[in-house]
Design a protein around this motif. Structure first.
Motif, PDB file in Angstrom:
ATOM      1  N   CYS A 199       0.820  -1.213   0.000  1.00 25.64           N
ATOM      2  CA  CYS A 199       0.000   0.000   0.000  1.00 25.64           C
ATOM      3  C   CYS A 199       0.853   1.262   0.000  1.00 25.64           C
ATOM      4  N   ALA A 200       2.119   1.123  -0.292  1.00 25.02           N
ATOM      5  CA  ALA A 200       3.050   2.259  -0.205  1.00 25.02           C
ATOM      6  C   ALA A 200       2.682   3.382  -1.156  1.00 25.02           C
ATOM      7  N   THR A 201       1.986   3.069  -2.263  1.00 27.53           N
ATOM      8  CA  THR A 201       1.643   4.106  -3.240  1.00 27.53           C
ATOM      9  C   THR A 201       0.278   4.727  -2.969  1.00 27.53           C
ATOM     10  N   LEU A 202      -0.439   4.232  -1.960  1.00 29.23           N
ATOM     11  CA  LEU A 202      -1.767   4.755  -1.650  1.00 29.23           C
ATOM     12  C   LEU A 202      -1.660   6.004  -0.779  1.00 29.23           C
ATOM     13  N   THR A 206      -6.700   4.570   4.196  1.00 27.57           N
ATOM     14  CA  THR A 206      -7.941   3.898   4.594  1.00 27.57           C
ATOM     15  C   THR A 206      -8.435   2.940   3.513  1.00 27.57           C
ATOM     16  N   GLN A 207      -7.869   3.043   2.311  1.00 22.76           N
ATOM     17  CA  GLN A 207      -8.226   2.124   1.223  1.00 22.76           C
ATOM     18  C   GLN A 207      -7.346   0.883   1.220  1.00 22.76           C
ATOM     19  N   CYS A 208      -6.385   0.839   2.108  1.00 25.32           N
ATOM     20  CA  CYS A 208      -5.470  -0.305   2.178  1.00 25.32           C
ATOM     21  C   CYS A 208      -6.148  -1.490   2.852  1.00 25.32           C
ATOM     22  N   THR A 209      -5.905  -2.691   2.349  1.00 28.48           N
ATOM     23  CA  THR A 209      -6.493  -3.903   2.940  1.00 28.48           C
ATOM     24  C   THR A 209      -5.457  -4.722   3.712  1.00 28.48           C
ATOM     25  N   LEU A 210      -4.268  -4.174   3.859  1.00 26.82           N
ATOM     26  CA  LEU A 210      -3.198  -4.872   4.584  1.00 26.82           C
ATOM     27  C   LEU A 210      -2.998  -4.255   5.959  1.00 26.82           C
ATOM     28  N   PRO A 211      -2.699  -5.065   6.981  1.00 29.56           N
ATOM     29  CA  PRO A 211      -2.498  -4.511   8.328  1.00 29.56           C
ATOM     30  C   PRO A 211      -1.284  -3.603   8.390  1.00 29.56           C
ATOM     31  N   GLY A 212      -1.407  -2.530   9.162  1.00 27.07           N
ATOM     32  CA  GLY A 212      -0.294  -1.605   9.379  1.00 27.07           C
ATOM     33  C   GLY A 212       0.078  -1.561  10.846  1.00 27.07           C
ATOM     34  N   ASP A 213       0.428  -0.371  11.326  1.00 24.72           N
ATOM     35  CA  ASP A 213       0.824  -0.192  12.722  1.00 24.72           C
ATOM     36  C   ASP A 213      -0.065   0.844  13.388  1.00 24.72           C
ATOM     37  N   VAL A 214      -0.190   0.719  14.711  1.00 30.21           N
ATOM     38  CA  VAL A 214      -0.845   1.734  15.531  1.00 30.21           C
ATOM     39  C   VAL A 214       0.151   2.139  16.609  1.00 30.21           C
ATOM     40  N   VAL A 215       0.507   3.438  16.637  1.00 31.52           N
ATOM     41  CA  VAL A 215       1.600   3.904  17.481  1.00 31.52           C
ATOM     42  C   VAL A 215       1.180   5.135  18.278  1.00 31.52           C
ATOM     43  N   ARG A 216       1.607   5.179  19.529  1.00 32.17           N
ATOM     44  CA  ARG A 216       1.393   6.355  20.381  1.00 32.17           C
ATOM     45  C   ARG A 216       2.668   7.190  20.391  1.00 32.17           C
ATOM     46  N   THR A 244      -7.744  15.835  13.824  1.00 37.09           N
ATOM     47  CA  THR A 244      -7.550  14.586  13.083  1.00 37.09           C
ATOM     48  C   THR A 244      -7.031  14.926  11.698  1.00 37.09           C
ATOM     49  N   ALA A 245      -6.034  14.191  11.234  1.00 38.29           N
ATOM     50  CA  ALA A 245      -5.452  14.460   9.917  1.00 38.29           C
ATOM     51  C   ALA A 245      -5.327  13.163   9.140  1.00 38.29           C
ATOM     52  N   THR A 246      -5.457  13.260   7.827  1.00 37.28           N
ATOM     53  CA  THR A 246      -5.332  12.082   6.954  1.00 37.28           C
ATOM     54  C   THR A 246      -3.921  11.926   6.403  1.00 37.28           C
ATOM     55  N   THR A 247      -2.989  12.698   6.952  1.00 30.32           N
ATOM     56  CA  THR A 247      -1.557  12.474   6.737  1.00 30.32           C
ATOM     57  C   THR A 247      -0.884  12.562   8.098  1.00 30.32           C
ATOM     58  N   ALA A 261      -1.612   5.764  12.624  1.00 20.41           N
ATOM     59  CA  ALA A 261      -1.899   4.440  12.075  1.00 20.41           C
ATOM     60  C   ALA A 261      -1.580   4.425  10.593  1.00 20.41           C
ATOM     61  N   THR A 262      -1.221   3.254  10.100  1.00 20.34           N
ATOM     62  CA  THR A 262      -0.975   3.035   8.681  1.00 20.34           C
ATOM     63  C   THR A 262      -1.760   1.812   8.240  1.00 20.34           C
ATOM     64  N   GLY A 263      -1.866   1.640   6.906  1.00 22.54           N
ATOM     65  CA  GLY A 263      -2.542   0.472   6.371  1.00 22.54           C
ATOM     66  C   GLY A 263      -3.991   0.384   6.814  1.00 22.54           C
ATOM     67  N   GLN A 264      -4.466  -0.823   6.913  1.00 21.95           N
ATOM     68  CA  GLN A 264      -5.855  -1.081   7.289  1.00 21.95           C
ATOM     69  C   GLN A 264      -6.181  -0.571   8.691  1.00 21.95           C
ATOM     70  N   ASP A 265      -5.161  -0.429   9.528  1.00 10.90           N
ATOM     71  CA  ASP A 265      -5.385   0.028  10.898  1.00 10.90           C
ATOM     72  C   ASP A 265      -5.840   1.481  10.966  1.00 10.90           C
ATOM     73  N   THR A 266      -5.703   2.227   9.856  1.00 14.65           N
ATOM     74  CA  THR A 266      -6.197   3.605   9.865  1.00 14.65           C
ATOM     75  C   THR A 266      -7.704   3.645  10.078  1.00 14.65           C
ATOM     76  N   VAL A 267      -8.418   2.705   9.472  1.00  7.71           N
ATOM     77  CA  VAL A 267      -9.873   2.658   9.620  1.00  7.71           C
ATOM     78  C   VAL A 267     -10.250   2.369  11.070  1.00  7.71           C
ATOM     79  N   ALA A 268      -9.552   1.410  11.669  1.00  4.91           N
ATOM     80  CA  ALA A 268      -9.836   1.056  13.056  1.00  4.91           C
ATOM     81  C   ALA A 268      -9.539   2.215  13.994  1.00  4.91           C
ATOM     82  N   LEU A 269      -8.450   2.930  13.754  1.00  2.00           N
ATOM     83  CA  LEU A 269      -8.105   4.054  14.625  1.00  2.00           C
ATOM     84  C   LEU A 269      -9.145   5.162  14.527  1.00  2.00           C
ATOM     85  N   LEU A 270      -9.580   5.495  13.325  1.00  7.25           N
ATOM     86  CA  LEU A 270     -10.601   6.526  13.160  1.00  7.25           C
ATOM     87  C   LEU A 270     -11.901   6.127  13.844  1.00  7.25           C
ATOM     88  N   ALA A 271     -12.234   4.839  13.786  1.00  9.68           N
ATOM     89  CA  ALA A 271     -13.475   4.368  14.396  1.00  9.68           C
ATOM     90  C   ALA A 271     -13.426   4.456  15.915  1.00  9.68           C
TER      91      ALA A 271
END
Length: 416
Positions: A199-202, A206-216, A244-247, A261-271
């Protein structure tokens, strides 16, 4: 702090103003007939510096890794909490992501002495070279979580009492929305998240279907959080959303934290944390599964491999050809049976001091009386400073490192 079973370190010998009997060696290194000379001095009440030289002839340059004639040079800093007026703590430079020389960290802390400490990102990251690879605990603030790698070993000290423990810590963290109860596990603290390769080019992660990271992230990490694609949510000190920012990439004010968050985890973090307020958990546990409460004055750094446990050598055998287990400069930290704290450096990769294998390092730790000891970062990082000046000889120019263990000759006060 959990109870600790704390063998007498060489502190008793370090008061000597003259060399000890050269025929009485304490280092189990090389041939038995080698001359060993020990000298020492008292740095402050309850704090001694011992220098041990084993072997007198420089090693041939092509035999540094194989010679049984040495020489070896070991510097040992011993702190007796029953007599010392000061405190031991861990410290880093202007922020967690940058590197500083051990001598500079000692000076900046107003410390009497110190050694390099944690393994850190180093050349793997040009932007954040000081990022600890494992535990980073400073004044009760967990700024870097221990990793799951079983090789990681941790040294934790309470600056209020100079009681220390060694072992393997574990961590878990989460974010929970106070209104909905939705919960999301945290994966890291203050480590740049990885964008999934697929998903590096996305631009829109939030359109990525691969798991990413969630970091504090906390303000201590750097002047700004890591930038890139993904999602970032900034929280105030109450855990309520500021923006909240999308970058990713922003400066944090005092008291603020952010979640990336990156990858699919962006959706979970926003939720979970996209609006309202959240609660964040962060729990350290020891190797017995007991929680280690985070309180003021608690400091911890990361090493690689426990050397001794309950007085026994426990370091594993290295794989053939593994340079990490070969002779290198070494930095050691540990505790003795009677409660002393010992910090030691072994110079290496030089004809004047050849360094030690991991097996030899563990044998030195045991000979110095370490009931429990770990191997801190070594190689070119190994350094010991007293009054801001090196007392050992690094294998090259003194290297800038991620953090250091330093002894300040005065009582611990929160923030010092």
């Amino acid at each position: 702090m959990a109870a600790i079973s704390l063998a007498v370190a060489p502190g008793a010998r370090a008061d000597a103003a003259e060399p000890a009997d050269a025929t009485t060696g304490i280092l189990p290194l090389g041939d038995a007939d080698l001359t060993e000379v020990t000298t020492g001095r008292t740095l402050a009440e309850g704090v001694t510096l011992t220098r041990i030289m084993r072997g007198t002839e420089p090693a041939p340059a092509d035999q540094i890794n194989t010679t049984t004639r040495g020489p070896w040079v070991v510097n040992v800093l011993t702190i007796d909490p029953r007599e010392a007026r000061g405190h031991l703590k861990a410290t880093y430079g202007p922020d967690l992501a940058r590197v500083e020389k051990t001598t500079d960290l000692v000076r900046a802390s107003g410390a009497l002495a110190g050694v390099n400490a944690s393994f850190f990102t180093f050349t793997a990251s040009q932007l954040y070279p000081g990022d600890p690879v494992g535990l980073g605990l400073f004044g009760g603030k967990l700024l870097s979580e221990p990793v799951t790698d079983p090789a990681e070993a941790n040294f934790v000290v309470d600056a209020n009492s100079n009681r220390a423990l060694t072992g393997k810590l574990s961590w878990s963290g989460s974010v929970r929305n106070r209104t909905t109860g939705a919960t999301l596990p945290l994966e890291f603290i203050n480590h740049p998240p990885v964008v999934p390769a697929g998903c590096a080019t996305l631009t829109d992660q939030t359109q990525c279907t691969l798991p990413g990271d969630v970091v504090r992230f906390t303000p201590e990490f750097a002047a700004a959080t890591p930038s890139g694609v993904g999602v970032e949510i900034v929280l105030d000190r109450r855990g309520c959303v500021v923006r909240t920012a999308t970058t990713r990439g922003t400066a944090l004010a005092a008291g603020q934290t952010s979640l990336q968050a990156t990858g699919q985890d962006t959706v979970a973090l926003l939720a979970v944390a996209g609006q309202g307020c959240v609660e964040q958990t962060s729990t350290l546990t020891d190797q017995d599964g007991e929680e280690l409460p985070l309180r003021r004055g608690l400091f911890g750094v990361t090493g690689r491999y426990q050397l001794t446990k309950d007085g026994r050598i426990v370091v594993p055998a290295g794989a053939p050809g593994d340079s990490f287990f070969a002779r290198n400069p070494r930095t050691i930290a540990g505790t003795t049976r009677d409660g002393k704290i010992v910090l030691a450096t072994i110079d290496g990769r030089q004809t004047t001091s050849v360094g030690t294998t991991m097996d030899e390092t563990a044998a030195v730790a045991q000979a110095l009386g370490l009931e429990d000891g770990i191997n801190l970062d070594g190689g070119g990082s190994t350094a010991m400073a007293v009054d801001g000046a090196l007392v050992n000889h690094p294998s090259g120019a003194e290297r800038a490192v991620g953090d250091a263990l330093v002894y300040v000759d005065g009582p611990y006060r929160s923030g010092n």
